[in-house]
Design a protein around this motif. Structure first.
Motif, PDB file in Angstrom:
ATOM      1  N   ALA A 153      14.963   9.578  -6.169  1.00 48.04           N
ATOM      2  CA  ALA A 153      14.499   9.903  -7.527  1.00 48.04           C
ATOM      3  C   ALA A 153      15.122  11.205  -8.026  1.00 48.04           C
ATOM      4  N   LEU A 154      15.215  12.207  -7.145  1.00 51.14           N
ATOM      5  CA  LEU A 154      15.762  13.497  -7.569  1.00 51.14           C
ATOM      6  C   LEU A 154      17.249  13.372  -7.900  1.00 51.14           C
ATOM      7  N   GLU A 155      17.924  12.518  -7.123  1.00 50.41           N
ATOM      8  CA  GLU A 155      19.344  12.291  -7.379  1.00 50.41           C
ATOM      9  C   GLU A 155      19.534  11.583  -8.712  1.00 50.41           C
ATOM     10  N   LYS A 156      18.714  10.549  -8.931  1.00 49.08           N
ATOM     11  CA  LYS A 156      18.823   9.739 -10.140  1.00 49.08           C
ATOM     12  C   LYS A 156      18.520  10.566 -11.404  1.00 49.08           C
ATOM     13  N   GLU A 157      17.522  11.414 -11.307  1.00 51.68           N
ATOM     14  CA  GLU A 157      17.108  12.183 -12.487  1.00 51.68           C
ATOM     15  C   GLU A 157      17.994  13.407 -12.723  1.00 51.68           C
ATOM     16  N   ILE A 161       0.852  -1.203   0.000  1.00 50.67           N
ATOM     17  CA  ILE A 161       0.000   0.000   0.000  1.00 50.67           C
ATOM     18  C   ILE A 161       0.886   1.250   0.000  1.00 50.67           C
ATOM     19  N   GLU A 162       1.841   1.256   0.928  1.00 52.44           N
ATOM     20  CA  GLU A 162       2.725   2.419   1.053  1.00 52.44           C
ATOM     21  C   GLU A 162       3.459   2.678  -0.261  1.00 52.44           C
ATOM     22  N   GLU A 163       3.968   1.578  -0.851  1.00 53.81           N
ATOM     23  CA  GLU A 163       4.753   1.728  -2.083  1.00 53.81           C
ATOM     24  C   GLU A 163       3.908   2.257  -3.235  1.00 53.81           C
ATOM     25  N   ALA A 164       2.670   1.769  -3.331  1.00 59.59           N
ATOM     26  CA  ALA A 164       1.793   2.205  -4.428  1.00 59.59           C
ATOM     27  C   ALA A 164       1.526   3.711  -4.315  1.00 59.59           C
ATOM     28  N   ILE A 165       1.242   4.172  -3.105  1.00 58.68           N
ATOM     29  CA  ILE A 165       0.953   5.602  -2.902  1.00 58.68           C
ATOM     30  C   ILE A 165       2.218   6.435  -3.160  1.00 58.68           C
ATOM     31  N   VAL A 166       3.323   5.990  -2.588  1.00 56.97           N
ATOM     32  CA  VAL A 166       4.581   6.729  -2.722  1.00 56.97           C
ATOM     33  C   VAL A 166       5.007   6.832  -4.189  1.00 56.97           C
ATOM     34  N   ASP A 167       4.926   5.720  -4.917  1.00 55.44           N
ATOM     35  CA  ASP A 167       5.368   5.718  -6.326  1.00 55.44           C
ATOM     36  C   ASP A 167       4.635   6.767  -7.145  1.00 55.44           C
ATOM     37  N   VAL A 168       3.305   6.843  -6.952  1.00 49.68           N
ATOM     38  CA  VAL A 168       2.524   7.797  -7.741  1.00 49.68           C
ATOM     39  C   VAL A 168       2.886   9.233  -7.347  1.00 49.68           C
ATOM     40  N   LEU A 169       3.009   9.490  -6.053  1.00 50.08           N
ATOM     41  CA  LEU A 169       3.331  10.855  -5.595  1.00 50.08           C
ATOM     42  C   LEU A 169       4.686  11.312  -6.138  1.00 50.08           C
ATOM     43  N   VAL A 170       5.660  10.404  -6.100  1.00 51.07           N
ATOM     44  CA  VAL A 170       7.010  10.759  -6.567  1.00 51.07           C
ATOM     45  C   VAL A 170       7.014  10.993  -8.080  1.00 51.07           C
ATOM     46  N   LYS A 171       6.394  10.062  -8.829  1.00 50.09           N
ATOM     47  CA  LYS A 171       6.431  10.171 -10.300  1.00 50.09           C
ATOM     48  C   LYS A 171       5.751  11.454 -10.791  1.00 50.09           C
ATOM     49  N   LYS A 172       4.579  11.744 -10.257  1.00 42.49           N
ATOM     50  CA  LYS A 172       3.842  12.931 -10.723  1.00 42.49           C
ATOM     51  C   LYS A 172       4.589  14.214 -10.342  1.00 42.49           C
ATOM     52  N   SER A 173       5.176  14.226  -9.166  1.00 46.82           N
ATOM     53  CA  SER A 173       5.928  15.411  -8.736  1.00 46.82           C
ATOM     54  C   SER A 173       7.151  15.611  -9.626  1.00 46.82           C
ATOM     55  N   LEU A 174       7.784  14.501  -9.957  1.00 51.28           N
ATOM     56  CA  LEU A 174       8.958  14.562 -10.834  1.00 51.28           C
ATOM     57  C   LEU A 174       8.580  15.119 -12.205  1.00 51.28           C
ATOM     58  N   ASP A 175       7.426  14.694 -12.706  1.00 53.03           N
ATOM     59  CA  ASP A 175       6.930  15.231 -13.991  1.00 53.03           C
ATOM     60  C   ASP A 175       6.778  16.752 -13.889  1.00 53.03           C
ATOM     61  N   ALA A 176       6.215  17.212 -12.752  1.00 54.41           N
ATOM     62  CA  ALA A 176       6.006  18.656 -12.562  1.00 54.41           C
ATOM     63  C   ALA A 176       7.350  19.387 -12.484  1.00 54.41           C
ATOM     64  N   ILE A 177       8.312  18.786 -11.816  1.00 53.88           N
ATOM     65  CA  ILE A 177       9.643  19.400 -11.693  1.00 53.88           C
ATOM     66  C   ILE A 177      10.295  19.534 -13.072  1.00 53.88           C
ATOM     67  N   LYS A 178      10.138  18.470 -13.886  1.00 51.43           N
ATOM     68  CA  LYS A 178      10.747  18.501 -15.232  1.00 51.43           C
ATOM     69  C   LYS A 178      10.078  19.559 -16.113  1.00 51.43           C
ATOM     70  N   LYS A 179       8.797  19.787 -15.880  1.00 48.00           N
ATOM     71  CA  LYS A 179       8.096  20.774 -16.707  1.00 48.00           C
ATOM     72  C   LYS A 179       8.369  22.209 -16.244  1.00 48.00           C
ATOM     73  N   TYR A 180       8.361  22.437 -14.930  1.00 46.73           N
ATOM     74  CA  TYR A 180       8.433  23.821 -14.424  1.00 46.73           C
ATOM     75  C   TYR A 180       9.837  24.281 -14.026  1.00 46.73           C
ATOM     76  N   HIS A 181      10.790  23.358 -13.926  1.00 47.03           N
ATOM     77  CA  HIS A 181      12.180  23.680 -13.557  1.00 47.03           C
ATOM     78  C   HIS A 181      12.273  24.585 -12.323  1.00 47.03           C
ATOM     79  N   PRO A 182      11.703  24.169 -11.201  1.00 46.37           N
ATOM     80  CA  PRO A 182      11.773  25.012  -9.995  1.00 46.37           C
ATOM     81  C   PRO A 182      13.159  24.955  -9.336  1.00 46.37           C
ATOM     82  N   LYS A 183      13.419  25.940  -8.492  1.00 43.35           N
ATOM     83  CA  LYS A 183      14.670  25.887  -7.705  1.00 43.35           C
ATOM     84  C   LYS A 183      14.498  24.981  -6.493  1.00 43.35           C
ATOM     85  N   SER A 184      13.233  24.934  -5.970  1.00 45.10           N
ATOM     86  CA  SER A 184      12.983  24.114  -4.774  1.00 45.10           C
ATOM     87  C   SER A 184      11.760  23.226  -4.977  1.00 45.10           C
TER      88      SER A 184
END
Ligand code: KG4
Ligand code: ZN
Length: 342
Positions: free
Chosen positions: A284-288, A241-264
């Motif tokens: 994930a942030l380190e890997k990407e 359960i934890e992994e399923a929720i975490v995976d989606v939160l991380v992936k979608k946030s990463l997509d947003a970071i790649k699109k908006y290029h924020p500093k934080s």
């Protein structure tokens, strides 16, 4: 400038004095969670009654520890449970009138983001924020303190709600997030799958869709079906359960970071207390290699507290006549100037 913050939107009663939005002078908190554990979830009427009992002692403690010295009063006016909200709002209005201190209304969801201003390092703009709480899952773009734009969120259950409902299905106590996390840890620590690579039982809805929306309501049905099976390992299910929720939160946030290029990137809300979530975000942030500073509040500032209310108020300082302020249980994290949606 010192602000006395008051928080009473759900089952926590908080009061805190914060200087210039970043320095905690005092921070008092009472919680009625133990009572809700017995009933397996929050009964709004009961939560409101506990707020009434706690508000004066908690405010008194915060003021006393802050040497009675503050310049303004800030209060959560929504969203939340109406009965609980009213206790803080009416208290703050009364104190503002009696003590002749300016009153600053604060949106609870925006305030969660400001828990990230209470640490040693300060976030830089532009920022992307993910607010994951018991009632909300929202991705926002923060260009500065007053321009906060909603870019996506859940279409059904919130991430915290998914933790709470799934915990109930597993027979774990309220609040479900910490209970699932603790149970999952038992599985993760005894399996080499602790890296998460063998954990993929449940679906990750919308994970590959080209938007910033989430859906968690299907998870509880999938969990219910699993718990009905004769052999079901509770520890493993909690990890799944934890992994399923975490995976989606991380992936979608990463997509947003790649699109908006924020500093934080700012993680916030009760679910941001989740260790697995923070670890997987960092990995994930380190890997990407996206070059963004990652912020998550100290655990006590992830869940509801009043220090974040006082911090948000300092950076917005949008005062209101106490006679004009009304609690609003439904306000969203949306609009250009969120604090002034009243
Ligand atoms: O922000 P919060 O304290 O209250 C609201 O504004 O809703 O969030 C409460 C939510 C609950 O759903 C709780 O289960 C979840 O945060 N939560 C966690 C953890 N600690 C609290 N979820 C996952 N892992 C945790 N460690
Ligand atoms: Zn909250």
């Amino acid at each position: 400038m010192r602000i006395l913050g008051i928080e009473s939107s759900c089952d926590e009663t908080g009061a805190a004095v914060v200087e210039d939005g970043v320095k905690i002078i005092s921070n008092a908190l009472a919680s009625s969670q133990e009572i809700h554990k017995a009933s397996g979830g929050i009964i709004p009427e009961q939560a409101a009654r506990e707020q009434v009992k706690s508000i004066i002692p908690v405010v008194r403690e915060a003021i006393k520890r802050g040497d009675g010295n503050f310049d303004a009063i800030a209060v959560t006016y929504g969203p939340g449970l109406i009965g609980s909200l009213l206790v803080g709002v009416e208290t703050a209005k009364t104190l503002s009138l009696v003590w002749k201190k300016p009153l600053i209304p604060v949106n609870h969801l925006v305030a969660h983001l400001y828990a990230n201003w209470l640490g040693d390092e300060r976030p830089q703009f532009p920022a992307i924020g993910l607010v994951v709480s018991g009632g909300h899952t929202d991705l926002v773009e923060m260009k500065n303190h007053s321009q906060i734009k909603w870019i996506g969120g859940t279409r059904d259950d919130a991430a915290g709600e998914a933790f709470d409902k799934c915990a109930r299905l597993l027979g774990l106590p309220y609040p479900g997030g910490p209970a699932i996390s603790k149970t999952a840890e038992k599985y993760l620590s005894s399996h080499s799958g602790a890296k998460g690579d063998r954990i993929s039982l449940f679906p990750r809805p919308m994970i590959n869709e080209n938007n910033f929306d989430f859906s968690f309501s299907g998870l509880k049905t999938a969990v219910l079906n699993e718990t009905r099976k004769e052999i079901s390992d509770k520890n493993k299910l909690a990890a799944e359960i934890e992994e399923a929720i975490v995976d989606v939160l991380v992936k979608k946030s990463l997509d947003a970071i790649k699109k908006y290029h924020p500093k934080s990137f700012l993680l916030a809300g009760g679910v941001s207390a989740n260790k697995r979530l923070k670890d997987k975000f960092r990995q994930a942030l380190e890997k990407e290699d996206v070059n963004v500073a990652f912020f998550a509040p100290e655990t006590k500032f992830s869940t509801d507290n009043a220090a974040m209310i006082a911090s948000a108020a300092f950076f917005h300082q949008d005062t209101i006549d106490p006679m004009e302020l009304a609690a609003d249980p439904q306000i969203e994290i949306a609009g250009e100037n969120l604090i002034s949606t009243h």
